[in-house]
Scaffold this active site. Structure first.
Site, mmCIF file in Angstrom:
data_model
loop_
_atom_site.group_PDB
_atom_site.id
_atom_site.type_symbol
_atom_site.label_atom_id
_atom_site.label_comp_id
_atom_site.label_asym_id
_atom_site.label_seq_id
_atom_site.Cartn_x
_atom_site.Cartn_y
_atom_site.Cartn_z
ATOM 1 N N HIS A 12 -19.164 -71.211 -11.948
ATOM 2 C CA HIS A 12 -18.864 -70.280 -10.859
ATOM 3 C C HIS A 12 -19.878 -69.139 -10.895
ATOM 4 C CE1 HIS A 12 -16.166 -68.080 -8.045
ATOM 5 N NE2 HIS A 12 -16.704 -67.015 -8.638
ATOM 6 N N LEU A 13 -20.693 -69.028 -9.848
ATOM 7 C CA LEU A 13 -21.680 -67.960 -9.730
ATOM 8 C C LEU A 13 -21.029 -66.731 -9.107
ATOM 9 C CD1 LEU A 13 -24.933 -67.437 -9.760
ATOM 10 C CD2 LEU A 13 -24.651 -67.677 -7.285
ATOM 11 N N THR A 14 -21.303 -65.556 -9.688
ATOM 12 C CA THR A 14 -20.825 -64.308 -9.100
ATOM 13 C C THR A 14 -21.831 -63.197 -9.383
ATOM 14 O OG1 THR A 14 -18.890 -62.859 -8.808
ATOM 15 C CG2 THR A 14 -19.437 -63.488 -11.067
ATOM 16 N N ARG A 48 -14.055 -71.596 5.738
ATOM 17 C CA ARG A 48 -13.220 -71.843 4.553
ATOM 18 C C ARG A 48 -11.815 -71.288 4.767
ATOM 19 N NH1 ARG A 48 -15.750 -73.604 -0.104
ATOM 20 N NH2 ARG A 48 -14.029 -72.844 -1.360
ATOM 21 N N GLU A 142 -16.412 -79.378 -5.018
ATOM 22 C CA GLU A 142 -15.790 -78.246 -5.706
ATOM 23 C C GLU A 142 -14.584 -78.675 -6.528
ATOM 24 O OE1 GLU A 142 -14.787 -75.252 -2.814
ATOM 25 O OE2 GLU A 142 -16.866 -75.036 -2.164
#
Length: 190
Positions: A12-14, A48, A142
């Site tokens: 998970h990129l943040t 989304r 995902e």
């Protein structure tokens, strides 16, 4: 290149700016977030939301996927971190899987973990051909947590350099949590 299907982590990129809050409150579904540094594309977020995916925390099956690259190119001035969770956490906590990008032209498939894992076309994903729309879509499959992901469930946080690593360690100490942090430049554009 290693077979993505056989790997053990989810990614998970943040933004680095979100890390203090994540250490204190966990990694939350977008619907539960109030103030945070948003990294996603606004147009995609609307779509989304129409699929109720803001109720989940999204993870990808490998780092440096098309989403990660897009975000980092669009926000080249920002620092990012990649939070990883072991896949067995997703199995144990009954996360869901979407076997291709949720905004692909066909209908969304929100599946239980085991069924979704088997529905992913791993051979196509392993090709990592982002010029092929089908491959790119599959590379953005995902794994979705319906709940807040606690820092206790994090395996490791990857960063781009020693300076970001030191900032993350400071934020972690302030929050009173203990998560492994390591430099892996290959997960980041710069």
């Amino acid at each position: 290149m290693p077979d993505i299907k056989e790997q053990k982590l989810l990614y998970h990129l943040t933004s680095l700016e979100n890390l203090s809050s994540i250490f204190q409150n966990g990694l939350k579904p977008r619907a539960q977030l109030r103030a945070f540094e948003d990294v996603a594309d606004a147009e995609i977020l609307k779509k989304r939301q129409g699929l109720a995916l803001e109720q989940y925390v999204p993870f990808h099956w490998f780092a440096a996927n098309p989403f990660d690259g897009s975000v980092q190119r669009r926000r080249s001035d920002a620092q990012f971190v990649v939070i990883t969770v072991r896949r067995n956490v997703a199995i144990r906590k009954q996360w869901k899987v979407i076997p291709r990008h949720p905004l692909a032209n066909d209908a969304i498939q929100l599946l239980d973990y085991a069924e979704g894992f088997e529905a992913i076309n791993w051979d196509v994903m392993n090709a990592r051909d982002y010029h092929d729309p089908q491959c790119k879509s599959i590379c953005m499959a995902e794994c979705l947590s319906p709940d807040v992901v606690s820092p206790n469930d994090f395996f490791k946080i990857f960063v781009s350099n020693a300076e970001v690593e030191a900032l993350c360690e400071s934020k972690m100490r302030e929050a009173g949590v203990n998560v492994q942090i390591g430099v892996n430049r290959g997960m980041f554009l710069r």
